[in-house]
Design a protein around this motif. Sequence first.
Motif, PDB file in Angstrom:
ATOM      1  N   ASN A 245      14.027  14.180   3.270  1.00  0.00           N
ATOM      2  CA  ASN A 245      13.707  14.143   1.842  1.00  0.00           C
ATOM      3  C   ASN A 245      13.279  12.743   1.427  1.00  0.00           C
ATOM      4  O   ASN A 245      12.317  12.564   0.686  1.00  0.00           O
ATOM      5  N   LEU A 246      14.016  11.743   1.912  1.00  0.00           N
ATOM      6  CA  LEU A 246      13.675  10.358   1.572  1.00  0.00           C
ATOM      7  C   LEU A 246      12.312   9.975   2.163  1.00  0.00           C
ATOM      8  O   LEU A 246      11.513   9.302   1.519  1.00  0.00           O
ATOM      9  N   GLU A 247      12.048  10.477   3.374  1.00  0.00           N
ATOM     10  CA  GLU A 247      10.744  10.203   4.003  1.00  0.00           C
ATOM     11  C   GLU A 247       9.609  10.765   3.144  1.00  0.00           C
ATOM     12  O   GLU A 247       8.555  10.139   3.010  1.00  0.00           O
ATOM     13  N   MET A 248       9.845  11.948   2.552  1.00  0.00           N
ATOM     14  CA  MET A 248       8.820  12.554   1.684  1.00  0.00           C
ATOM     15  C   MET A 248       8.529  11.644   0.495  1.00  0.00           C
ATOM     16  O   MET A 248       7.408  11.580   0.007  1.00  0.00           O
ATOM     17  N   GLY A 249       9.553  10.922   0.047  1.00  0.00           N
ATOM     18  CA  GLY A 249       9.353  10.010  -1.074  1.00  0.00           C
ATOM     19  C   GLY A 249       8.456   8.844  -0.727  1.00  0.00           C
ATOM     20  O   GLY A 249       7.794   8.276  -1.599  1.00  0.00           O
ATOM     21  N   ALA A 250       8.418   8.510   0.564  1.00  0.00           N
ATOM     22  CA  ALA A 250       7.644   7.331   0.988  1.00  0.00           C
ATOM     23  C   ALA A 250       6.238   7.697   1.464  1.00  0.00           C
ATOM     24  O   ALA A 250       5.508   6.826   1.927  1.00  0.00           O
ATOM     25  N   TYR A 251       5.853   8.963   1.290  1.00  0.00           N
ATOM     26  CA  TYR A 251       4.596   9.405   1.921  1.00  0.00           C
ATOM     27  C   TYR A 251       3.356   8.664   1.415  1.00  0.00           C
ATOM     28  O   TYR A 251       2.353   8.562   2.112  1.00  0.00           O
ATOM     29  N   ILE A 252       3.412   8.076   0.214  1.00  0.00           N
ATOM     30  CA  ILE A 252       2.208   7.416  -0.292  1.00  0.00           C
ATOM     31  C   ILE A 252       2.083   5.985   0.219  1.00  0.00           C
ATOM     32  O   ILE A 252       1.117   5.301  -0.065  1.00  0.00           O
ATOM     33  N   ARG A 253       3.101   5.529   0.959  1.00  0.00           N
ATOM     34  CA  ARG A 253       3.104   4.117   1.351  1.00  0.00           C
ATOM     35  C   ARG A 253       2.618   3.921   2.782  1.00  0.00           C
ATOM     36  O   ARG A 253       2.722   4.803   3.611  1.00  0.00           O
TER      37      ARG A 253
END
Length: 237
Positions: free
Chosen positions: A99-107
């Motif tokens: 879930n946290l990885e999904m939050g970083a997908y734009i970076r």
Amino acid sequence: MGVMLSVKNLDVYYGSIHAIKNISFEVAEGEIVTLIGANGAGKTTTLHSISGLVKPKSGEITFCGNNLMAVEPHKIIRLGLAQVPEGRRIFAKMTVQENLEMGAYIRNDGGAISEDYEKIFERLPRLKERRRQIAGTLSGGEQQMLAIGRALMCNPKMLLLDEPSMGLSPLLVGEIFEIIKDVNKTGVTVLLVEQNAKKALEIADHAYVLETGSIAMQGDADELANNEKVRKAYLGG
């Protein structure tokens, strides 16, 4: 401290219903600003207009000098505006870590991302203990923490929070509000939509009271917390 978010003369209709009536407000950099009001007052609609989920009929919304009305919703997050939606909406079948990885997908700054995991686990130790756990099996409070952690992973300038206390026990509500305060202290500006007016006014700098799509009152949060009308209507006397 400049104005980070400015909403001017916003009008939103759902069919023939005039849901938001010509409202204007602003959020200065570094502040916690809250929109309070009864259910159906238009708080969530206002938030959805900012994040691009609802198309306003007229008005202006600018964030860090960008006209948000001209930006596609999925690109708004790239400007540094992250939303924690009502009802959390985590990816229930994925682990906490995923879930946290999904939050970083734009970076695309790999090294800094792993540092941010650590920062988030430091701030939310309960997620660290459960990093391999399937998110759908977390308690409501932990899911809310995860939704906040996921939004922070995209390194936002500003966080939009929609009813973060909904459905949580008073003890957990206190914990979530402490987390919001901590996040703000690290330099993230916060716009908080909340039915729990008492809690919202405790942590906010400024507040706007929405009644049936209009701003009925506004001012410093502690002033409003001591205002007779606000106390009667929203703070149980």
